[in-house]
Design a protein around this motif. Structure first.
Motif, short mmCIF file in Angstrom:
data_model
loop_
_atom_site.label_atom_id
_atom_site.label_comp_id
_atom_site.label_asym_id
_atom_site.label_seq_id
_atom_site.Cartn_x
_atom_site.Cartn_y
_atom_site.Cartn_z
N THR A 97 0.82 -1.21 0.00
CA THR A 97 0.00 0.00 0.00
C THR A 97 0.85 1.25 0.00
O THR A 97 0.60 2.20 -0.75
CB THR A 97 -0.93 0.00 1.23
N ASN A 98 1.86 1.28 0.87
CA ASN A 98 2.73 2.45 1.00
C ASN A 98 4.19 2.05 1.00
O ASN A 98 4.56 0.95 1.44
CB ASN A 98 2.42 3.22 2.29
N TYR A 99 5.05 2.98 0.56
CA TYR A 99 6.49 2.78 0.64
C TYR A 99 7.12 3.63 1.74
O TYR A 99 8.18 3.32 2.25
CB TYR A 99 7.16 3.12 -0.71
N SER A 100 6.45 4.72 2.12
CA SER A 100 6.95 5.64 3.15
C SER A 100 8.31 6.22 2.77
O SER A 100 9.30 6.04 3.49
CB SER A 100 7.04 4.93 4.51
N PRO A 101 8.39 6.93 1.64
CA PRO A 101 9.68 7.43 1.16
C PRO A 101 10.34 8.45 2.07
O PRO A 101 11.56 8.64 2.00
CB PRO A 101 9.33 8.05 -0.20
N ASN A 102 9.56 9.12 2.91
CA ASN A 102 10.13 10.13 3.80
C ASN A 102 10.56 9.57 5.15
O ASN A 102 11.19 10.28 5.95
CB ASN A 102 9.14 11.27 4.01
#
Length: 219
Positions: A124-129
């Motif tokens: 769903t998400n990669y959380s790049p930050n």
């Protein structure tokens, strides 16, 4: 001998395996633009690593004159560094479907390229930050460079994770001499990794890796 003619010419021979091509370290470091790393003492290896990786376009600074080696590395930056080191195609990519990585995102192409190779998992998400953890670093380097994975744990770390596979990635990097513990009995797998540390680990991996690309020095 004239300096110009004494420079080494590099001949590259790819190994007979199907694997991503990896970057080749140059014989001479590019001009180092970053003023916050010293080419002496404990930072000498870091200086060389950042200088050469920067010259190859693998890493970038936080400004034109600073690399911020002790600043925490984001997952987006990590994706950029690794995808560039592996010379992955970051333009012609399939959308991995991360809700927090739109096609307009700065690191979209690099994240998508790693997902296509199975180096990072789609979800769903990669959380790049978010910041990259040491255990996550071990995984993406092991998978990205197809390192021979450890099958047994020999390190005396009391803080290995509960996930056996993750521990094997950590042990793999230890076996290759790419990283070490934060103490004689700890690895600190959930500690954030710094920008300088990632540059060092990438540099060491490129130097030790011989599964994809052989380098022959010709005078």
């Amino acid at each position: 001998m004239n300096k110009k003619h004494s420079r080494r010419a590099w001949a590259l021979i790819t190994a007979a395996v199907v694997a991503p091509c990896v970057a080749v370290l140059p014989t001479e470091a590019a001009t180092m633009p970053f003023k916050d790393i010293k080419n002496s003492g404990s930072e000498a290896e870091l200086y060389k690593a950042v200088s050469e990786l920067y010259g190859l376009g693998i890493v970038f600074g936080t400004t034109s004159t600073t690399f911020s080696p002790y600043q925490q590395l984001t997952r987006g930056e990590a994706a950029y560094f690794l995808a560039e080191a592996l010379k992955l195609d970051t333009k012609n990519v399939e959308n991995p479907g991360f809700n927090d990585v739109p096609t307009s995102h700065t690191y979209y192409g690099h994240i998508a390229a790693l997902a296509a190779q199975g180096i990072i998992q789609k979800g769903t998400n990669y959380s790049p930050n978010n910041y990259m953890k040491r255990s996550q670093m071990a995984k993406i380097l092991t998978l990205g460079f197809n390192l021979q994975q450890a099958t047994t744990l020999s390190a005396p770390f009391a803080d290995f994770t509960e996930d056996v596979e993750t521990n094997q990635y950590i042990q793999t990097l230890l076996n290759y001499g790419i990283t070490e513990g934060t103490s004689s009995t700890t690895f600190s797998p959930y500690m954030d990794i710094g920008r300088g540390q990632m540059a060092l680990f990438l540099y060491r991996t490129l130097q030790k890796n011989d599964n994809h690309l052989y380098i022959i020095s010709v005078e």
